[in-house]
Design a protein around this motif. Sequence first.
Motif, mmCIF file in Angstrom:
data_model
loop_
_atom_site.group_PDB
_atom_site.id
_atom_site.type_symbol
_atom_site.label_atom_id
_atom_site.label_comp_id
_atom_site.label_asym_id
_atom_site.label_seq_id
_atom_site.Cartn_x
_atom_site.Cartn_y
_atom_site.Cartn_z
ATOM 1 N N LYS A 55 13.945 2.315 0.659
ATOM 2 C CA LYS A 55 12.519 2.238 0.326
ATOM 3 C C LYS A 55 12.216 2.672 -1.116
ATOM 4 C CE LYS A 55 11.086 2.890 5.135
ATOM 5 N NZ LYS A 55 10.974 1.430 5.339
ATOM 6 N N ARG A 57 11.060 1.824 -4.992
ATOM 7 C CA ARG A 57 9.938 0.994 -5.422
ATOM 8 C C ARG A 57 10.295 0.210 -6.691
ATOM 9 N NH1 ARG A 57 5.057 4.500 -6.078
ATOM 10 N NH2 ARG A 57 3.719 2.799 -5.333
ATOM 11 N N PRO A 96 8.590 -3.195 -3.265
ATOM 12 C CA PRO A 96 7.718 -3.233 -2.077
ATOM 13 C C PRO A 96 6.968 -4.561 -1.960
ATOM 14 C CG PRO A 96 7.440 -1.170 -3.263
ATOM 15 C CD PRO A 96 8.255 -2.064 -4.142
ATOM 16 N N ASP A 98 4.547 -4.736 0.506
ATOM 17 C CA ASP A 98 3.302 -4.369 1.181
ATOM 18 C C ASP A 98 2.309 -3.674 0.250
ATOM 19 O OD1 ASP A 98 4.867 -2.141 0.872
ATOM 20 O OD2 ASP A 98 4.404 -1.282 2.839
ATOM 21 N N GLU A 99 2.611 -3.606 -1.060
ATOM 22 C CA GLU A 99 1.669 -3.036 -2.022
ATOM 23 C C GLU A 99 1.823 -3.763 -3.351
ATOM 24 O OE1 GLU A 99 2.497 0.947 -3.531
ATOM 25 O OE2 GLU A 99 4.397 0.949 -2.425
#
Length: 265
Positions: A55, A57, A96, A98-99
Amino acid sequence: FYSFKTMDTPPNVFSGVTDRFGGVTVDGKQEATSLDHTLFKEKLQTSLDYWLKNKKRAIWFRIYKQQADWVPILAAAGFDFHHARTGVVVMYRWLPTDESVNLPHYAHTLVGVGGFVLNEKNEVLVVSDRHAIMANLWKLPGGYVEPNENLVDAVVREVAEETGVRTTFTSMICLRHSHNGNFGCSDIYIVMGLKPLNLDLTPCTREIERVRWMPLEEYFVNPEVLETNRLIARTYLENRKRGTDFTCATMVHQVLKKEYQLYYV
């Protein structure tokens, strides 16, 4: 400003440092430059899989001139250019899904300084550039601020380089903000009031066509002086008349423990 720590990674993953935003920076100087293209692609894909799983970024690659062949491989893998300096380019990929990307833009504003130098005879130090946009205009000496250079140091240096006059800082006067300048950047031009320590003139013949001490009464009516520069002079004189001082103090940030200069009235 940012805090980094070395990231523990498997041997087939690019080593790097993580930042507090969950990003990873890979510095080419810390990596072998002898990887052929096939091995580089394989290691890059393995690294991306690892970073996605953990995870991470923003992934940053600092690529030096001797690693220029990495650029098309990274571009093909979804990396884009963020900024470049002499000898190094930085590319990034936002992982990411989702952002939205919220990475800061690289430096987009140039900072210049000008010196309003007034001697005891009420004469202003003016120059005419050798490569001016308009010939024969009288302007204030000055130029761009160098990396890691304070504004006051920059204007004192520029005035000395262009005219041979050594100065000390008295007060900040004003700033001008404009856009679409050199390299497509915005531009901030800051004018400082300076006191001369010598009056003899030694112009830089590479940059300066003419230099002189111009009496204030002439400065206010000379058609070769732009109205903006006359406004700067009026502002400086009005501040001095009122006893208003736009000064500079050296401070230390309480948290970062970094020195900075604070300008205030």
